[in-house]
Scaffold this active site. Structure first.
Site, PDB file in Angstrom:
ATOM      1  N   TYR A 166      56.823 -31.287   7.438  1.00  0.00           N
ATOM      2  CA  TYR A 166      55.998 -31.449   6.469  1.00  0.00           C
ATOM      3  C   TYR A 166      55.350 -30.106   5.867  1.00  0.00           C
ATOM      4  O   TYR A 166      54.927 -29.066   7.726  1.00  0.00           O
ATOM      5  CB  TYR A 166      54.805 -32.739   6.664  1.00  0.00           C
ATOM      6  CG  TYR A 166      53.764 -32.036   8.087  1.00  0.00           C
ATOM      7  CD1 TYR A 166      52.666 -31.580   7.672  1.00  0.00           C
ATOM      8  CD2 TYR A 166      54.371 -31.785   9.373  1.00  0.00           C
ATOM      9  CE1 TYR A 166      51.137 -30.592   8.364  1.00  0.00           C
ATOM     10  CE2 TYR A 166      53.165 -31.293  10.114  1.00  0.00           C
ATOM     11  CZ  TYR A 166      51.982 -30.682  10.147  1.00  0.00           C
ATOM     12  OH  TYR A 166      51.118 -30.765  10.858  1.00  0.00           O
ATOM     13  N   CYS A 167      54.911 -30.045   5.037  1.00  0.00           N
ATOM     14  CA  CYS A 167      53.714 -29.571   4.334  1.00  0.00           C
ATOM     15  C   CYS A 167      52.412 -29.620   3.882  1.00  0.00           C
ATOM     16  O   CYS A 167      52.158 -30.501   4.186  1.00  0.00           O
ATOM     17  CB  CYS A 167      54.566 -27.902   3.579  1.00  0.00           C
ATOM     18  SG  CYS A 167      54.548 -28.394   1.736  1.00  0.00           S
ATOM     19  N   ARG A 168      51.715 -28.857   3.337  1.00  0.00           N
ATOM     20  CA  ARG A 168      51.402 -29.422   2.324  1.00  0.00           C
ATOM     21  C   ARG A 168      50.912 -30.112   1.621  1.00  0.00           C
ATOM     22  O   ARG A 168      50.132 -31.112   1.333  1.00  0.00           O
ATOM     23  CB  ARG A 168      49.841 -28.171   1.781  1.00  0.00           C
ATOM     24  CG  ARG A 168      48.933 -28.491   1.046  1.00  0.00           C
ATOM     25  CD  ARG A 168      48.170 -27.512   0.770  1.00  0.00           C
ATOM     26  NE  ARG A 168      48.851 -26.502  -0.703  1.00  0.00           N
ATOM     27  CZ  ARG A 168      48.767 -27.219  -1.330  1.00  0.00           C
ATOM     28  NH1 ARG A 168      47.381 -27.964  -2.060  1.00  0.00           N
ATOM     29  NH2 ARG A 168      48.951 -26.803  -3.132  1.00  0.00           N
TER      30      ARG A 168
END
Length: 103
Positions: free
Chosen positions: A65-67
């Site tokens: 995941y990221c932002r």
């Protein structure tokens, strides 16, 4: 690579003894909160990101995941090219995450 929803993520990870949660955000973003038990390797580090990822066990299942879901999608694609078989991209990223978090 598979794009999965939060619900799918949480259902899969609970039953996955081979799971690794990979956060590809910057240090500053991680300081604002993160999903517990994650490993952080910032994708914006370029070659250093690739070098660190290369050290990981390719037989594990990576939940990435990221932002917002864009960088983690890139990370999944890169890791698949590097020989990682199972990568999951969290749709909506940490911004949309409603599960458990830590700081």
């Amino acid at each position: 690579m598979a794009d999965i929803t939060q619900e799918e993520w949480q259902e899969r990870i609970v039953n996955d003894d081979n799971a690794v949660i990979l956060d590809v955000r910057t240090e500053e973003e991680v300081e604002e909160g993160f999903i517990p038990k994650m490993l952080n390797i910032d994708i914006r580090l370029g070659q250093e990101f690739l070098d660190e990822v290369e050290k990981l066990d390719k037989s594990k299942n990576y939940y990435i995941y990221c932002r917002s879901g864009a960088r983690s999608g890139q990370a999944c694609a890169l890791m698949n090219q590097m020989g990682f078989e199972t990568t999951y991209n969290l749709i909506g990223g940490f911004m949309a995450w409603e599960g458990e978090t830590a700081e």
